[in-house]
Design a protein around this motif. Structure first.
Motif: not given
Length: 268
Positions: A6-14
């Motif tokens: 999901t976009r939310r977790w991709l953002t958090v990991f980035a």
């Protein structure tokens, strides 16, 4: 695993990866400072016992008016020897220097070398005059005639303090070789020397103690940044797994049961 995409977790990991990368770089910079300061401390320790080398092997020759380019930090505290004649008429008093809690002066005397350039020699420290700073301090005169000086290289200090005539001497707050070199009538080498106690002209003055660099502080900062880098990644993985567990628990529990309507009041 679909939630990971999901976009939310991709953002958090980035963000976590970027933060960890920056922290690793900060840790590496602190580590480089630790290595540099450790090397300086090694040179300070070695300078007390090694055989001094000729000043020309360490400091570039001075030509023309002003100060020659300074050496690199790797030359700091190198033990050198130089032969020349002191020029007491151009002595520089460096004020606001503290020894054992007393604010006084360091005495810098140009040592004029055979090529006509000068090496500034910090002969030592003296307390202020009992009548206050408006009166020049008293200190032993530099010897006349040829002298051989042994001491440790000290790099020019940051900050171009003004160099003025006071009480018949040049005075300054900072040992800035470019600023001092502009006032003297001969070229000046790009670093000065803290004289050993046995050097002619140093007797009767308090020797300037050489303090070690606090390399352990940089080591601590390096380890701290690297711990933070690992912590950022561990933290985001923990949050992700926690979120997954909560979603799984909610799925297994199923939807909330429909509320049972209350029976109608028989007396209505």
């Amino acid at each position: 695993m679909h939630a990971l995409l999901t976009r939310r977790w991709l953002t958090v990991f980035a963000v976590a990866l970027l933060a960890s990368f920056v922290m690793v770089l900060l840790g590496r910079w602190q580590w480089s400072r630790y290595e540099l300061r450790s090397a300086i401390n090694d040179r300070i320790d070695a300078s007390t016992v090694v055989t001094p080398v000729p000043v020309g092997d360490v400091l570039a020759a001075a030509t023309g008016k002003g100060a020659a380019p300074g050496p690199g930090e790797d030359k700091a505290w190198t033990r050198i020897t130089a032969t020349g004649r002191y020029d007491a008429t151009q002595e520089i008093l460096v004020r606001n220097r503290t020894v054992d809690g007393t604010v006084g002066y360091e005495i810098l005397t140009p040592l004029v070398l055979a090529d006509g350039s000068a090496l500034l020699v910090d002969r030592g420290w003296v307390p202020p005059h009992p009548d206050g700073i408006t009166v020049a301090p008293t200190f032993p005169a530099a010897p006349t005639g040829p002298v051989t000086v042994i001491g440790r290289v000290h790099l020019t200090e940051s900050g171009a303090g003004a160099v003025d005539q006071r009480n018949g001497h040049w005075e300054t707050r900072r040992v800035s070789l470019p600023a001092i070199g502009d006032k003297l009538p001969y070229p000046v080498l790009g670093a000065y020397v803290l004289a050993d106690s046995g050097t002619p002209g140093a007797q009767g003055l308090t020797a300037i103690e050489v303090g070690h660099e606090n390399d352990w502080l940089n080591l601590g900062y390096a380890v701290q940044w690297w711990i933070f880098a690992v912590g950022a990644l561990v933290g985001v993985v923990y949050l992700y797994r926690k979120d997954q567990r909560e979603q799984r628990a909610a799925t297994e529990a199923g939807p909330d049961p429909e509320p049972v309507p209350e029976p109608a009041d028989a007396t209505a």
